[in-house]
Design a protein around this motif. Structure first.
Motif, mmCIF file in Angstrom:
data_model
loop_
_atom_site.group_PDB
_atom_site.id
_atom_site.type_symbol
_atom_site.label_atom_id
_atom_site.label_comp_id
_atom_site.label_asym_id
_atom_site.label_seq_id
_atom_site.Cartn_x
_atom_site.Cartn_y
_atom_site.Cartn_z
ATOM 1 N N UNK A 238 0.699 -1.075 -0.210
ATOM 2 C CA UNK A 238 -0.113 0.038 0.017
ATOM 3 C C UNK A 238 0.813 1.203 -0.105
ATOM 4 N N UNK A 239 2.198 1.096 0.470
ATOM 5 C CA UNK A 239 2.955 2.080 -0.072
ATOM 6 C C UNK A 239 3.190 2.605 -1.622
ATOM 7 N N UNK A 240 3.270 1.195 -2.195
ATOM 8 C CA UNK A 240 3.142 1.503 -3.772
ATOM 9 C C UNK A 240 2.050 1.776 -4.563
ATOM 10 N N UNK A 241 1.028 1.029 -4.171
ATOM 11 C CA UNK A 241 -0.492 0.964 -4.699
ATOM 12 C C UNK A 241 -1.281 2.212 -3.949
ATOM 13 N N UNK A 242 -1.206 3.277 -4.630
ATOM 14 C CA UNK A 242 -1.617 4.407 -4.074
ATOM 15 C C UNK A 242 -3.335 4.362 -4.349
ATOM 16 N N UNK B 188 -3.181 3.965 -8.318
ATOM 17 C CA UNK B 188 -2.378 4.716 -8.897
ATOM 18 C C UNK B 188 -0.892 4.326 -8.336
ATOM 19 N N UNK B 189 0.188 4.636 -9.316
ATOM 20 C CA UNK B 189 1.496 4.561 -8.903
ATOM 21 C C UNK B 189 1.981 5.883 -8.607
ATOM 22 N N UNK B 190 3.310 5.880 -8.155
ATOM 23 C CA UNK B 190 3.894 7.187 -7.758
ATOM 24 C C UNK B 190 4.032 8.091 -8.746
ATOM 25 N N UNK B 191 4.091 7.680 -9.991
ATOM 26 C CA UNK B 191 4.074 8.498 -11.198
ATOM 27 C C UNK B 191 2.828 8.996 -11.688
ATOM 28 N N UNK B 192 1.756 8.543 -10.781
ATOM 29 C CA UNK B 192 0.412 9.050 -11.374
ATOM 30 C C UNK B 192 -0.337 8.076 -12.139
ATOM 31 N N UNK B 193 0.318 6.885 -12.778
ATOM 32 C CA UNK B 193 -0.543 6.317 -13.759
ATOM 33 C C UNK B 193 -1.539 5.496 -12.890
ATOM 34 N N UNK B 194 -2.477 5.100 -13.904
ATOM 35 C CA UNK B 194 -3.586 4.407 -13.078
ATOM 36 C C UNK B 194 -3.652 2.895 -13.746
ATOM 37 N N UNK B 195 -3.761 2.113 -12.648
ATOM 38 C CA UNK B 195 -3.608 0.650 -13.043
ATOM 39 C C UNK B 195 -5.015 -0.166 -12.672
ATOM 40 N N UNK B 196 -5.086 -1.140 -13.276
ATOM 41 C CA UNK B 196 -6.447 -1.879 -12.866
ATOM 42 C C UNK B 196 -5.827 -3.419 -12.757
ATOM 43 N N UNK B 197 -5.808 -4.261 -11.605
ATOM 44 C CA UNK B 197 -5.355 -5.515 -11.508
ATOM 45 C C UNK B 197 -6.542 -6.231 -11.017
ATOM 46 N N UNK B 198 -6.392 -7.435 -11.770
ATOM 47 C CA UNK B 198 -7.384 -8.561 -11.830
ATOM 48 C C UNK B 198 -6.806 -9.807 -11.390
ATOM 49 N N UNK C 232 -3.548 -15.406 -7.847
ATOM 50 C CA UNK C 232 -2.919 -15.139 -9.190
ATOM 51 C C UNK C 232 -3.568 -13.607 -9.785
ATOM 52 N N UNK C 233 -2.439 -12.749 -10.029
ATOM 53 C CA UNK C 233 -3.067 -11.344 -10.326
ATOM 54 C C UNK C 233 -2.323 -10.719 -11.473
ATOM 55 N N UNK C 234 -3.143 -10.073 -12.293
ATOM 56 C CA UNK C 234 -2.614 -9.612 -13.662
ATOM 57 C C UNK C 234 -2.874 -7.781 -13.493
ATOM 58 N N UNK C 235 -1.996 -7.182 -13.696
ATOM 59 C CA UNK C 235 -2.113 -6.012 -13.963
ATOM 60 C C UNK C 235 -2.138 -5.285 -15.314
ATOM 61 N N UNK C 236 -2.938 -4.304 -15.529
ATOM 62 C CA UNK C 236 -3.192 -3.758 -16.882
ATOM 63 C C UNK C 236 -3.097 -2.065 -16.627
ATOM 64 N N UNK C 237 -2.452 -1.325 -17.347
ATOM 65 C CA UNK C 237 -2.464 -0.029 -17.318
ATOM 66 C C UNK C 237 -3.755 0.520 -17.862
ATOM 67 N N UNK C 238 -4.382 1.240 -16.865
ATOM 68 C CA UNK C 238 -5.658 1.630 -17.189
ATOM 69 C C UNK C 238 -5.801 2.395 -18.743
#
Length: 152
Positions: free
Chosen positions: A65-69, A94-104, A123-129
């Protein structure tokens, strides 16, 4: 020993309550609160990480949760049987650079008689929003499918 209701064996109502309690706890982003749902010797697989025990889980969550804002999670009951529950989930962050992510992902949970989780496999996959991927939009159709009780 501390009990954490609902207790197994689960039916649809108690499995749904367990899933909702987990969703609520994880959305608090409080590692201490979340870690209390697990046995002292709980075994986790999270992606490619293998953890054992509440202390490791708590530290993992703190770093997560420090990484996944702006973390926001939805869990959906997939199936249940006896002392096991399977869920599907989606979380946005959101990451520290402001990019939005969706994880499934999918999780399989196993509980002890006191309702504490003793095993979690995720099991988790990340997709840049905004990237083209099933379910990457705001409406997530796979989270609305009815759960199934395992038979046989």
């Amino acid at each position: 020993m501390t009990q954490r209701p609902p207790l197994p064996p689960f039916d649809e109502e108690t499995a749904r309550a367990k899933v909702q309690a987990a969703e609520d706890a994880w959305n608090s982003c409080d590692p201490d609160r979340v870690a209390l749902a697990y046995t002292e010797d709980c075994v986790w697989r999270n992606r490619d990480r293998f953890l054992t025990g509440r202390a490791e889980i708590r530290e993992f969550l703190r770093l997560k949760w420090e990484k996944e804002l702006d973390y926001r999670l939805r869990k959906d009951l997939w199936s249940w049987s006896g002392n096991r529950i399977s869920v599907r989930f989606r979380y946005d962050w959101r990451d520290a650079n402001g990019r939005q992510w969706v994880s499934f992902g999918n999780e399989q949970w196993e509980f002890d008689a006191d309702g504490l989780m003793r095993r979690r496999e995720a099991s988790i996959n990340d997709v840049l929003a905004g990237e083209s991927a099933p379910g990457a939009d705001a409406e997530d159709p796979f989270l609305s499918v009815a759960p199934r009780e395992r038979t046989g």
